[in-house]
Design a protein around this motif. Structure first.
Motif, PDB file in Angstrom:
ATOM      1  N   ASN A 301      89.055  36.255 -61.648  1.00  0.00           N
ATOM      2  CA  ASN A 301      88.391  36.539 -60.376  1.00  0.00           C
ATOM      3  C   ASN A 301      89.304  36.288 -59.185  1.00  0.00           C
ATOM      4  OD1 ASN A 301      85.455  37.423 -60.524  1.00  0.00           O
ATOM      5  ND2 ASN A 301      85.502  35.807 -62.074  1.00  0.00           N
ATOM      6  N   ARG A 314      82.145  34.763 -57.372  1.00  0.00           N
ATOM      7  CA  ARG A 314      82.050  35.655 -58.528  1.00  0.00           C
ATOM      8  C   ARG A 314      82.304  34.901 -59.828  1.00  0.00           C
ATOM      9  NH1 ARG A 314      78.677  38.518 -58.452  1.00  0.00           N
ATOM     10  NH2 ARG A 314      79.464  39.180 -60.482  1.00  0.00           N
ATOM     11  N   TYR A 315      83.253  33.959 -59.780  1.00  0.00           N
ATOM     12  CA  TYR A 315      83.509  33.130 -60.971  1.00  0.00           C
ATOM     13  C   TYR A 315      82.234  32.426 -61.417  1.00  0.00           C
ATOM     14  CZ  TYR A 315      84.444  28.482 -62.955  1.00  0.00           C
ATOM     15  OH  TYR A 315      84.388  27.321 -63.690  1.00  0.00           O
TER      16      TYR A 315
END
Length: 723
Positions: A301, A314-315
């Protein structure tokens, strides 16, 4: 140039550093590790084939170095009561933790990562001001997590069992579970090979067993130092399973496992990784796996998104569902081992299957694909070789064609308590769908006992006649039995038991006249009998009231119908009913004449959704079945024949209640039989449906490739080391 700081030089921190540097060599990455390069704790770490595929794709260099060191095997052996039950086709690989760290250290060195051993890292707050990204891979006791506890909002759940991480020079041939029933209580060993010379050997037991075995002769309680009671005592007690081999220590202590959860894993440019963010019990072998998968996702990411805040968001979004799913499985597994004392009376075949399926990730269908011969042996042991779900079952004098119960679902459309066409269509549809037993929804024993004006009743002749129309159809056109759930919806503790008991007795007599095969007494979900059984709704648990009602119902049926009792096993609220109290309640009902206990939970007071996820009530049914020695019905979240077969074959319950799944598919039992290629007596196909009794072409699924034994191994060992 980006500058990254990594706190912690374990698998999570080193793997992230290597991946991030390999993706962009211009990054300046510094890793602080307080231990020396050659310090390590623990022995072997284990990976599944699925995880290794991801590692190979992310960094072929690390993957190739790991592959050269792996011990591989495909079997799980369960040692129990002098027997070894073996299940194949699983696919595992293990490596020494020391070698894994050395591989990653060398990879970081080759890539130019600055790894500082025997160095205490500056605080995350200090690093945050100087570096673009701070990765806190500082373990289960993370100082970073503690420093920002108001942001991360950690939840630490210390468990009750004691365990010690050991090694042995006995090289096991498979992933091995040993259940040793000692004079002090059962002990379990989780063992697996990780080299040609060594195996990991984790000893675990309940607090009670640990105290009896270790403290009786040598009273030591300090967990912070190596406890000689442990290795010496374990060598003595587990001598039969060590075969003359020795146990090896490495900072080995008696510990309690702590499940770590956090509301969030990120704060500004600081992110938690691996055990600092989450833990999963070692019994499912996911600690290092999760840590390395975290590192892979974080590196990917960061590479994908230029903005650190977006990358961290997002991770966490990518990883949290996977971690939560793993933690649910781990929770089920650790609780199974915490309550192993209640499982050790099973036959070896059933005990082994129960252990294999404890986390709900390995299931009946899963094992049937991996090792068909093993499941075929189990089916033959359980009954006639057909799927357990479609074996007959005797409930008192009533014979169920299969183990499927259509759960009681209240429709609330009756007029004056009289069931009409809607109830007819609903119950007839369930019976035509192939259930062994169909239960009506909540049915009041008096006008005052209705929860709503649309509630059905069984207190008038008109109601009896209307019910008879339904039961006659079920008996004439289907292979199902049909039962009625009798209830009183009041929560008034002052109602006189004599009056209530008389209403239930009348309803029971009417049930016989209406042609029902079974009666279920509703003593759960906050109904009148239930509120007497919960400390949240009654000054004290009062079993006398519902027991007197049960006695009146049994008098009313005069032995013509079996009577089962539904209870809420736990309240899911602080101070509520415990499973121990419900075991005592179930025992009292069975002693009074109940034919089975239908085990549900909650709905007595408002409560939050339980943590456990799907089939979360099944462990309570299993506990009651084991401790009371009575048949149970498992309720809740059972959506597939795979779930149901697993529950029945493992001995968690004798019958399974299908609720929402059968609302979506009234013919769920018959479709389950077709999917299993089963066409015996346990699946009754009504004449109008018989043309569709075969398995639809679209139902076939590709089977995964299985890990096989190394056929070049002349000794036919079930694992191998490469290199």
């Amino acid at each position: 140039m980006s500058r990254y700081a990594v706190i912690g030089g374990g698998p999570a921190g080193l793997y992230f550093a290597a991946l991030a540097k390999s993706l962009d060599p211009t990054r300046e990455i510094t890793v602080w590790e307080r231990n020396a390069a050659d310090d390590t704790f623990g022995f072997g770490v284990v990976f599944s084939d699925e995880t290794l595929d991801g590692i190979a794709a992310a960094d072929p260099v690390i993957a190739a170095a790991m592959e050269a060191e792996f011990a591989r095997w495909s079997d799980i052996d369960i040692h129990y009561r002098g027997r070894v039950e073996t299940s194949g086709g699983h696919g595992f690989a293990a490596i020494s933790r020391m070698r894994l760290l050395q591989i990653m250290q060398q990879r970081c060195l080759d890539l130019g990562v600055d790894v500082r051993f025997q160095s205490v890292a500056p605080t995350a707050a200090e690093l945050s001001a100087e570096y673009d990204l701070v990765v806190a891979a500082d373990g289960v006791n993370s100082l970073t997590r503690t420093a920002f506890a108001d942001v991360f909002q950690p939840s630490l759940d210390p468990r009750t069992c004691r365990y010690m991480w050991l090694g042995t020079d006995r090289v096991f041939e498979a992933f091995t579970f040993i259940i040793a029933e000692t004079p002090y209580g059962p002990m379990q060993v989780h063992a697996y090979p990780f080299s040609r010379e060594r195996s990991t050997f984790i000893v675990e037991m309940t607090e009670r067993t640990w105290a009896a075995a270790c403290l009786a002769d040598e009273p030591r309680t300090d967990e912070s130092s190596t406890d000689e009671c442990g290795p010496a005592r374990m060598t003595e007690l587990l001598a039969d399973h060590l075969g003359g081999h020795k146990l090896i220590t490495n900072n080995s202590k008696w510990l309690r496992f702590t499940t770590v959860r956090n509301k969030t894993w990120r704060h500004n440019n600081i992110v938690l990784l691996g055990d600092a963010a989450h833990t999963a019990h070692f019994s499912i072998g996911s600690g290092t796996k999760l840590a390395m998968e975290d590192a892979l996702a974080l590196a990917a990411n960061i590479q994908r998104h230029n903005d650190i805040a977006t990358a961290l968001e997002r991770y966490e979004a990518d990883r949290r569902p996977v971690v939560q799913s793993t933690q649910r499985a781990a929770q089920a597994s650790l609780e199974w081992f915490e309550t192993i004392e209640h499982a050790v009376d099973k036959a070896p075949e059933q005990f082994a299957f129960n252990l294999l399926t404890r986390s709900r990730r390995v299931t009946y269908d899963n094992l049937r694909q991996r090792d068909p011969a093993y499941v075929s042996r189990l089916d033959t042991w359980f009954g006639d070789g057909n799927p357990p779900l479609f074996q007959p079952y005797a409930l008192g004098d009533a014979r169920l064609r299969n183990r499927i119960v259509s759960a009681p679902i209240t429709l609330d459309v009756a007029v004056d308590g009289v069931p009409g066409d809607v109830e007819f269509a609903h119950l007839a549809g369930k019976a035509l769908g192939g259930s062994g037993l169909v239960l009506s929804g909540r049915t009041a024993v008096s006008p005052e006992g209705r929860k709503s004006p649309g509630c059905t009743g069984l207190y008038s002749s008109g109601q009896v006649k209307a019910w008879r129309r339904i039961t006659d159809f079920v008996h004439e056109h289907t292979g199902s039995l049909i039962g009625v759930q009798l209830s009183h919806a009041s929560r008034d503790l002052t109602l006189p038991v004599e009056e209530i008991a008389a209403d239930f007795a009348r309803a029971a007599r009417n049930a016989v006249a209406a042609g029902f095969d079974v009666i279920e007494l509703q003593a759960g979900h906050g109904n009148l009998l239930s509120v007497h059984l919960s400390p949240l709704t009654s000054p004290h648990i009062n079993r006398e009231f519902p027991l007197q009602v049960l006695d009146s119902v049994l008098d009313g049926v005069r032995g013509e119908l079996p009577v089962i009792v539904r209870i809420s096993a736990v309240d899911w609220a602080p101070g509520g009913t415990t499973i121990e109290e419900s075991v005592a309640t179930a025992a009292a009902f069975v002693a009074a004449g109940a034919a089975a206990i239908d085990v549900s939970s909650g709905e007595v007071v408002p409560h939050e959704k339980p943590l456990y996820g799907r089939s979360y009530q099944t462990p309570f049914a299993e506990r009651i079945r084991a401790d009371v020695g009575a048949p149970t019905i498992a309720v809740g979240g059972i959506s597939s024949a795979d779930d149901a077969n697993s529950i029945v074959l493992a001995g968690r319950a004798d019958l399974v209640a299908i609720g929402h799944a059968q609302l979506h598919d009234p013919s769920w039992p018959l479709h389950a039989a077709a999917a299993l290629d089963y066409a015996g007596e346990g699946a009754f196909w009504p004449a109008m449906h018989r043309a569709g009794s075969g398995r639809p072409p679209s139902a076939g699924r590709a089977r995964p490739q299985l890990s096989l034994w190394d056929k070049e191994d002349s000794l036919h060992r079930r694992w191998r080391t490469n290199g």
